[in-house]
Design an enzyme around this catalytic site. Structure first.
Site, PDB file in Angstrom:
ATOM      1  N   GLU A   1       7.693 -71.248 -44.682  1.00  0.00           N
ATOM      2  CA  GLU A   1       7.210 -70.072 -45.422  1.00  0.00           C
ATOM      3  C   GLU A   1       6.133 -70.433 -46.448  1.00  0.00           C
ATOM      4  OE1 GLU A   1       8.363 -67.088 -44.431  1.00  0.00           O
ATOM      5  OE2 GLU A   1       9.700 -68.064 -43.012  1.00  0.00           O
TER       6      GLU A   1
ATOM      7  N   PHE B   1      18.260 -64.040 -47.355  1.00  0.00           N
ATOM      8  CA  PHE B   1      18.012 -62.796 -46.623  1.00  0.00           C
ATOM      9  C   PHE B   1      16.696 -62.917 -45.864  1.00  0.00           C
ATOM     10  CE2 PHE B   1      16.135 -58.537 -46.291  1.00  0.00           C
ATOM     11  CZ  PHE B   1      17.168 -57.878 -45.642  1.00  0.00           C
ATOM     12  N   GLY B   2      16.718 -62.590 -44.567  1.00  0.00           N
ATOM     13  CA  GLY B   2      15.502 -62.598 -43.746  1.00  0.00           C
ATOM     14  C   GLY B   2      15.175 -61.202 -43.270  1.00  0.00           C
TER      15      GLY B   2
HETATM   16  C1  SIN Z   1      11.276 -63.429 -43.510  1.00  0.00           C
HETATM   17  O1  SIN Z   1      11.363 -63.349 -42.291  1.00  0.00           O
HETATM   18  O2  SIN Z   1      12.267 -63.159 -44.228  1.00  0.00           O
HETATM   19  C2  SIN Z   1      10.038 -63.891 -44.196  1.00  0.00           C
HETATM   20  C3  SIN Z   1       8.779 -63.586 -43.487  1.00  0.00           C
HETATM   21  C4  SIN Z   1       8.623 -64.252 -42.166  1.00  0.00           C
HETATM   22  O3  SIN Z   1       8.828 -65.477 -42.076  1.00  0.00           O
HETATM   23  O4  SIN Z   1       8.295 -63.583 -41.177  1.00  0.00           O
END
Ligand code: SIN
Length: 192
Positions: free
Chosen positions: A99, A24-25
């Protein structure tokens, strides 16, 4: 905890042995899918809210002048909308690197728009991580974002791309849109 979470994430084997895993993002992972995926579906997770409370030393800022990016904070009853990707386990090598500045993989239940559900993973930077910046007013966050830049580009692009992506999904996020409004107001005040 050190800034670099790669080794910790590599030890995380919650879906070890699975041929495919849902991710999930909720932040840049919504609008920047720079990895192969089998399927992508609009989705949400419960009891978390997006906040620009995480420092970025590697993408939208530098170690000396970290930018502000999103993490999730516990918020009972809240629904966080985003994008879910079905990926193969090899993709985590790229994602753990992307990440690495404080985010850890967490297991979560992902709810799809057609009421279907799946167990999956989400990257969250907790308040105990070394790059954590914590709360500030939305006006202060906008000012911080307006003045930050890192190897991945201006911090403001992270915010505006995300806000546009949420609008394209038909989703409202009060925090993100309030920070965007303050950023737009700052831009109007800039001379020339
Ligand atoms: C995400 O997008 O799910 C994690 C945070 C990011 O990389 O901006």
């Amino acid at each position: 905890m050190s800034h670099d979470t790669i080794a910790l994430n590599q030890r995380m084997n919650r879906f070890g042995g699975h041929a495919q895993v849902w991710l999930f993002g909720y932040g840049s992972l919504i609008y920047k899918a720079d990895f192969p995926y089998i399927e992508r579906r609009q989705a949400r997770i419960r009891d978390w809210s997006r906040r620009f409370w995480q420092g970025s030393h590697d993408h939208r800022g530098t170690p000396d002048a970290p930018g502000r990016v999103l993490t999730l904070v516990p918020d009972p009853g809240a629904l966080c909308a985003g994008m879910a990707y079905l990926i193969t386990p090899e993709v985590f090598a790229h994602l753990d690197h992307r990440e690495k500045n404080g985010y850890l993989r967490h297991a979560t239940t992902i709810e799809f728009d057609d009421c279907d559900r799946a167990e999956g993973l989400v990257y969250i930077a907790a308040r105990t991580n070394a790059a954590w910046l914590g709360p500030a007013s939305e006006a202060e966050i906008a000012h911080h974002i307006a003045t930050s830049e890192g190897p991945s580009g201006p911090n403001r692009d992270y915010l505006t791309h995300l806000a546009e992506a949420l609008r394209a999904l038909g989703e409202h996020d009060a925090h993100v849109f309030a920070v965007e409004k303050h950023l737009n107001a700052l831009d109007r005040r800039e001379p020339g």
